[in-house]
Design a protein around this motif. Structure first.
Motif, short mmCIF file in Angstrom:
data_model
loop_
_atom_site.label_atom_id
_atom_site.label_comp_id
_atom_site.label_asym_id
_atom_site.label_seq_id
_atom_site.Cartn_x
_atom_site.Cartn_y
_atom_site.Cartn_z
N GLY A 8 0.81 -1.22 0.00
CA GLY A 8 0.00 0.00 0.00
C GLY A 8 0.84 1.27 0.00
O GLY A 8 1.71 1.44 0.84
N PHE A 11 -0.84 7.12 2.75
CA PHE A 11 -0.08 7.98 3.67
C PHE A 11 1.01 7.21 4.41
O PHE A 11 2.16 7.65 4.49
CB PHE A 11 -1.04 8.64 4.66
N ALA A 12 0.67 6.05 4.95
CA ALA A 12 1.64 5.30 5.74
C ALA A 12 2.72 4.68 4.84
O ALA A 12 3.92 4.87 5.07
CB ALA A 12 0.92 4.22 6.55
N ASP A 30 1.56 -1.69 -4.67
CA ASP A 30 0.34 -0.90 -4.53
C ASP A 30 -0.61 -1.24 -5.66
O ASP A 30 -0.18 -1.49 -6.79
CB ASP A 30 0.69 0.61 -4.56
N SER A 31 -1.90 -1.25 -5.36
CA SER A 31 -2.88 -1.54 -6.41
C SER A 31 -3.08 -0.32 -7.32
O SER A 31 -3.77 -0.41 -8.32
CB SER A 31 -4.19 -2.03 -5.80
N LYS A 32 -2.50 0.82 -6.97
CA LYS A 32 -2.49 1.97 -7.91
C LYS A 32 -1.06 2.52 -7.96
O LYS A 32 -0.30 2.35 -7.02
CB LYS A 32 -3.50 3.03 -7.50
N VAL A 72 -1.92 -7.49 -3.52
CA VAL A 72 -1.44 -8.61 -2.71
C VAL A 72 -2.64 -9.44 -2.29
O VAL A 72 -3.62 -8.90 -1.79
CB VAL A 72 -0.68 -8.08 -1.46
N SER A 96 -2.25 -1.20 4.00
CA SER A 96 -3.23 -1.33 2.92
C SER A 96 -4.50 -0.50 3.12
O SER A 96 -5.41 -0.53 2.28
CB SER A 96 -3.60 -2.81 2.74
N ASP A 263 -4.91 2.94 8.60
CA ASP A 263 -6.33 2.58 8.78
C ASP A 263 -6.55 1.08 8.99
O ASP A 263 -7.56 0.68 9.58
CB ASP A 263 -7.12 2.96 7.52
N THR A 272 -7.32 8.50 10.53
CA THR A 272 -7.02 9.69 9.75
C THR A 272 -5.64 9.58 9.11
O THR A 272 -4.81 8.77 9.54
CB THR A 272 -7.01 10.96 10.62
N ALA A 273 -5.43 10.45 8.12
CA ALA A 273 -4.13 10.50 7.45
C ALA A 273 -3.04 10.85 8.46
O ALA A 273 -1.95 10.28 8.45
CB ALA A 273 -4.19 11.54 6.34
N LYS A 333 -6.60 23.74 5.96
CA LYS A 333 -6.72 22.46 5.26
C LYS A 333 -6.04 22.54 3.89
O LYS A 333 -5.34 21.62 3.49
CB LYS A 333 -8.20 22.11 5.12
C1 FAD Z 1 -13.30 11.28 1.46
C2 FAD Z 1 -12.30 11.19 2.58
C3 FAD Z 1 -11.88 12.34 3.26
C4 FAD Z 1 -10.92 12.27 4.28
N1 FAD Z 1 -10.51 13.41 4.92
C5 FAD Z 1 -9.52 13.35 5.85
C6 FAD Z 1 -9.01 14.53 6.46
O1 FAD Z 1 -9.48 15.63 6.21
N2 FAD Z 1 -7.98 14.42 7.34
C7 FAD Z 1 -7.42 13.21 7.65
O2 FAD Z 1 -6.44 13.17 8.43
N3 FAD Z 1 -7.91 12.06 7.11
C8 FAD Z 1 -8.94 12.10 6.22
N4 FAD Z 1 -9.42 10.95 5.65
C9 FAD Z 1 -8.89 9.64 6.10
C10 FAD Z 1 -7.55 9.35 5.43
O3 FAD Z 1 -7.65 9.52 4.04
C11 FAD Z 1 -7.12 7.93 5.77
O4 FAD Z 1 -7.08 7.80 7.17
C12 FAD Z 1 -5.76 7.63 5.17
O5 FAD Z 1 -5.80 7.68 3.77
C13 FAD Z 1 -5.25 6.27 5.63
O6 FAD Z 1 -3.95 6.11 5.14
P1 FAD Z 1 -3.34 4.66 4.94
O7 FAD Z 1 -1.93 4.84 4.50
O8 FAD Z 1 -3.61 3.81 6.12
O9 FAD Z 1 -4.20 4.00 3.76
P2 FAD Z 1 -4.66 4.56 2.35
O10 FAD Z 1 -4.37 5.99 2.18
O11 FAD Z 1 -6.06 4.07 2.21
O12 FAD Z 1 -3.73 3.77 1.33
C14 FAD Z 1 -3.81 2.38 1.20
C15 FAD Z 1 -3.15 1.97 -0.09
O13 FAD Z 1 -3.07 0.54 -0.13
C16 FAD Z 1 -3.47 0.08 -1.40
N5 FAD Z 1 -3.95 -1.31 -1.22
C17 FAD Z 1 -5.04 -1.73 -0.55
N6 FAD Z 1 -5.11 -3.08 -0.56
C18 FAD Z 1 -4.03 -3.50 -1.26
C19 FAD Z 1 -3.54 -4.80 -1.64
N7 FAD Z 1 -4.17 -5.92 -1.28
N8 FAD Z 1 -2.41 -4.87 -2.38
C20 FAD Z 1 -1.74 -3.73 -2.74
N9 FAD Z 1 -2.18 -2.49 -2.41
C21 FAD Z 1 -3.29 -2.38 -1.68
C22 FAD Z 1 -4.54 1.08 -1.83
O14 FAD Z 1 -4.69 1.11 -3.23
C23 FAD Z 1 -3.93 2.39 -1.32
O15 FAD Z 1 -3.04 2.93 -2.26
C24 FAD Z 1 -10.39 11.00 4.63
C25 FAD Z 1 -10.83 9.84 3.97
C26 FAD Z 1 -11.78 9.92 2.96
C27 FAD Z 1 -12.23 8.66 2.25
#
Ligand code: FAD
Length: 348
Positions: A8, A11-12, A30-32, A72, A96, A263, A272-273, A333
């Protein structure tokens, strides 16, 4: 060099890749093939051009990391499986993230976590007069504000299953958001759940037998983690909501070479991010400490400050019991978004 695999590039994952690529042989799966600033995605619904500002290809900010496009579907103690290929690792970081659950099966429903889907709906939004938002959490509230700021004449309804919006926030935050929305004519229905959709997404029913006619609906309800690759070998490490259970060092229980950030893990902090990035930094520290046989750092589940945007020019900043409202949090923001993306674009 030891091998680190990341699942993934949100953010993380993208933060961990940047920090570790100098010290390890890093592969990001990453799937994207790009990083996306998800908090900015709601604005792309009303301003499609905004998308260019919130996306960047992984290859444009990562220097040494091997980027692997794929999903994955299985992990073991020293391998991941992706596109029928087995990739070995010394350390694995699971980042992920999450997606939205879709309890209502309906083609016309737009799920806010699905960015591609979302940004393709600009034309539909322009044509729609009546808009239904299912879920009055932060995402639902921000979305309603984005829409009426751009289109003040649209009829917006929010259906929320609780008795107040964004119920985990401070009272002042909740009241400000409620007043802001209702003053602009947004209708809020509390204590009801949307349970089905008919007529190709034009009619929705709630659990209290209310019928809502709409031209377009957005689903902004709770998230579910992307956990499916755990099922084969680590199903017992999932909690009841399918989050991955971790210890206080963010390691998978009984597999200390596997870390989990963002997440997808079972921490009780708001998803959150900002929290994903804090956890990613701990993972980086602990992975390096593990390699050097040093003591690991505990992750403290503190409540972090939150910025909620209400359109471009208004917002709420909340930190513990403190709440600031108005133009400054609104601008904040945009500054956070600019800083995050500039940090990637101009990375040296
Ligand atoms: C509409 C919206 C608004 C938001 N607004 C805020 C805000 O204002 N402030 C804030 O702090 N947070 C906000 N958030 C929450 C924040 O976006 C998430 O908490 C954050 O993106 C989580 O980060 P992450 O790295 O855990 O996962 P993600 O950012 O979800 O990234 C996960 C990645 O893993 C990839 N992936 C998933 N499964 C697989 C797999 N099996 N194999 C390979 N790749 C995979 C996905 O494609 C993605 O690229 C918002 C969320 C949404 C949906």
């Amino acid at each position: 060099m030891k091998k680190v695999v990341l699942i993934g590039g949100g953010f993380a994952g993208s933060l961990i890749a940047r920090k570790l690529e100098k010290h390890f042989n890093v592969t990001l799966i990453d799937s994207k093939n790009y990083f996306e600033f998800t908090p900015g995605i709601l604005r792309t619904i009303v301003e499609p051009k905004h998308l260019n500002k919130i996306q960047i290809l992984h290859k444009n900010y990562l220097k040494k990391t091997r980027i692997f496009l794929g999903n994955v579907n299985e992990i073991g103690k020293d391998y991941v499986k992706v596109n029928h290929q087995k990739i070995k690792f010394d350390y694995l970081c699971i980042c992920s993230g999450s997606r939205y659950k879709a309890p209502i099966k309906e083609q016309n429903l737009i799920i806010t976590a699905r960015a591609t889907h979302l940004r393709n709906n600009y034309d539909r939004l322009c044509k729609a007069n009546k808009i239904l938002i299912i879920g009055g959490g932060i995402v639902g509230v921000e979305l309603a504000a984005e829409i009426f700021t751009h289109y003040p004449n649209k009829e917006i309804t929010i259906v929320h299953s609780k008795n107040k919006l964004m119920e985990r926030n401070n009272d002042k935050t909740i009241k400000y958001a409620e007043k802001f929305l209702t003053k602009k004519g947004v209708k809020i229905i509390y204590n009801e759940k949307v349970i089905d959709a008919k007529e190709n997404g034009k009619i929705y029913h709630t659990d209290k037998n209310r019928e809502i006619k709409t031209d377009l609906a957005f689903l902004c309800t709770g998230i579910i983690p992307n956990f499916e690759f755990m099922k084969k070998n680590f199903n017992n490490r999932l909690d009841e909501k399918s989050h991955i259970k971790i210890n206080k060092y963010l390691q998978l229980e009984e597999a200390e070479n596997i870390f989990v950030a963002g997440d997808v893990n079972s921490t009780e902090v708001e998803k959150t991010a900002q929290n994903s990035k804090i956890q990613a930094k701990i993972v980086v520290k602990n992975l390096i400490s593990l390699e050097k046989n040093k003591k690991l750092k505990e992750y403290e589940q503190d409540r972090t400050a939150l910025v909620i945007s209400l359109g471009k020019w208004d917002g709420i900043f909340e930190s513990n019991k403190l709440t600031f409202t108005g133009i400054m949090p609104g601008i904040m923001k945009s500054i956070i978004e600019w800083k995050e993306m500039a940090g990637l674009r101009f990375r040296r």
